[in-house]
Design a protein around this motif. Structure first.
Motif, PDB file in Angstrom:
ATOM      1  N   TYR A  77      -2.726   6.840  -9.139  1.00 15.71           N
ATOM      2  CA  TYR A  77      -1.420   7.411  -9.409  1.00 15.71           C
ATOM      3  C   TYR A  77      -1.667   8.501 -10.544  1.00 15.71           C
ATOM      4  O   TYR A  77      -2.543   8.254 -11.637  1.00 15.71           O
ATOM      5  CB  TYR A  77      -0.598   6.627  -9.898  1.00 15.71           C
ATOM      6  N   ASN A 134       0.755  -1.344  -0.084  1.00 18.37           N
ATOM      7  CA  ASN A 134      -0.017  -0.229   0.047  1.00 18.37           C
ATOM      8  C   ASN A 134       0.802   1.238  -0.206  1.00 18.37           C
ATOM      9  O   ASN A 134       0.309   2.557  -0.005  1.00 18.37           O
ATOM     10  CB  ASN A 134      -1.022   0.005   1.231  1.00 18.37           C
ATOM     11  N   ASP A 135       2.200   1.258   0.226  1.00 15.00           N
ATOM     12  CA  ASP A 135       2.968   2.326   0.075  1.00 15.00           C
ATOM     13  C   ASP A 135       3.997   1.952  -0.945  1.00 15.00           C
ATOM     14  O   ASP A 135       5.194   1.843  -0.342  1.00 15.00           O
ATOM     15  CB  ASP A 135       3.527   2.728   1.594  1.00 15.00           C
ATOM     16  N   GLN A 184       0.988  -4.962  -8.242  1.00 18.16           N
ATOM     17  CA  GLN A 184      -0.037  -4.021  -8.633  1.00 18.16           C
ATOM     18  C   GLN A 184      -0.549  -4.096  -9.926  1.00 18.16           C
ATOM     19  O   GLN A 184       0.523  -4.505 -10.855  1.00 18.16           O
ATOM     20  CB  GLN A 184       0.256  -2.612  -8.092  1.00 18.16           C
ATOM     21  N   LEU A 235       1.374   8.462  -5.981  1.00 20.41           N
ATOM     22  CA  LEU A 235       0.092   8.010  -5.330  1.00 20.41           C
ATOM     23  C   LEU A 235      -0.734   9.250  -4.827  1.00 20.41           C
ATOM     24  O   LEU A 235      -0.345  10.170  -4.350  1.00 20.41           O
ATOM     25  CB  LEU A 235       0.447   7.220  -4.175  1.00 20.41           C
ATOM     26  N   PHE A 255      -5.494   5.995  -2.182  1.00 19.62           N
ATOM     27  CA  PHE A 255      -5.738   4.185  -2.432  1.00 19.62           C
ATOM     28  C   PHE A 255      -6.857   3.943  -1.251  1.00 19.62           C
ATOM     29  O   PHE A 255      -7.186   4.551  -0.652  1.00 19.62           O
ATOM     30  CB  PHE A 255      -4.388   3.558  -2.135  1.00 19.62           C
ATOM     31  N   PHE A 297      -6.035   1.662  -6.327  1.00 19.32           N
ATOM     32  CA  PHE A 297      -4.877   3.129  -6.412  1.00 19.32           C
ATOM     33  C   PHE A 297      -5.175   3.929  -7.335  1.00 19.32           C
ATOM     34  O   PHE A 297      -5.450   3.259  -8.368  1.00 19.32           O
ATOM     35  CB  PHE A 297      -3.407   2.462  -6.378  1.00 19.32           C
ATOM     36  N   GLY A 314      -2.841   9.577  -0.547  1.00 24.54           N
ATOM     37  CA  GLY A 314      -1.350   9.498  -0.857  1.00 24.54           C
ATOM     38  C   GLY A 314      -0.340  10.362  -0.694  1.00 24.54           C
ATOM     39  O   GLY A 314      -0.788  11.085   0.045  1.00 24.54           O
TER      40      GLY A 314
END
Lengths: 112, 110
Positions: B35, A98-99, B99, B45, B48, B33, B58
């Motif tokens: 971006y 998530n990061d 992802q 980001l 999310f 997510f 983000g």
């Protein structure tokens, strides 16, 4: 992945040669690393990933090397083909994804 | 195969307009997510979401909001578009590690 500012690094190789694309990351706590390929007009596609308990992982024609000591990641592409021309970028994350931090990318051009 | 789709490939909007970018994934992923991608800056980001109706900021949430009413859909909203929001917007989804990205929406704000 580390941002390299406004200029995208480029790498030009001859078809059939091996390519090495490098990436530096800044967070020593990062434990998951991934390489993506992005062709013109498309979204990024997964190539290969590696966890911090490994220093090398191989896929089909690709190898990722991780050097945690110097916080460096590389992607090796064997026998580079014209279809490999794209922007390649690395990402790193801690724990879950998530990061995830992405680098700016390297543009690979394969000359026939 | 995981499929992430985005509602538009190209979009042109005027300054001050409200803009909706839609993203749908078909793999029942928990995480989604948004971006933006700008030359030389990589992916940054915006927001999310790790569950329906949940959202997290983000790195660059200013000027954006999101909505996740259903698990498969994650929407990015520009309340009042500005020229500095001209960019490529990428949606992604994931379950655990990797992802999966959609094809991107190139938004131009004039």
């Amino acid at each position: 992945g580390e941002s390299v500012g406004l200029h995208l690094p480029t790498l030009s190789v001859q078809e059939g040669d091996n390519s090495i694309i490098n990436c530096a990351y800044s967070n020593s706590a990062s434990d998951y690393f991934i390489w993506y390929k992005q062709e013109s007009g498309k979204g990024p596609q997964f190539i290969i990933d590696i966890r911090s308990n490994m220093d090398k992982r191989q896929g089909q024609r690709v190898t990722v090397l991780l050097n945690k000591t110097v916080k460096h990641l590389s992607l090796q592409i064997a026998a580079t083909q014209p279809g490999d021309s794209a922007v390649y970028f690395c990402a790193d994350a801690i724990g879950n994804n998530n990061d995830m931090r992405f680098g700016a990318g390297t543009r690979l051009t394969v000359k026939p | 195969d995981v499929k992430v789709t985005q509602s538009s490939r190209y979009l042109v909007k005027r300054t001050g307009e409200k803009v909706f970018l839609e993203c749908v994934q078909d793999m029942d992923h928990e995480n989604m997510f948004w971006y933006r991608q700008d030359p030389g800056l990589g992916l940054r980001l915006i927001y999310f979401s790790y569950d329906v109706k949940m959202k997290e900021k983000g790195d660059i949430p200013e000027g954006y909001s999101v909505s996740r009413e259903k698990k498969e859909r994650f929407s990015l909203i520009l309340e009042s578009a500005s020229t500095n929001q001209t960019s490529m917007y990428l949606c992604a989804s994931s379950e655990r590690d990797e992802q999966y990205f959609g094809p991107g929406t190139r938004l131009t704000v004039t």
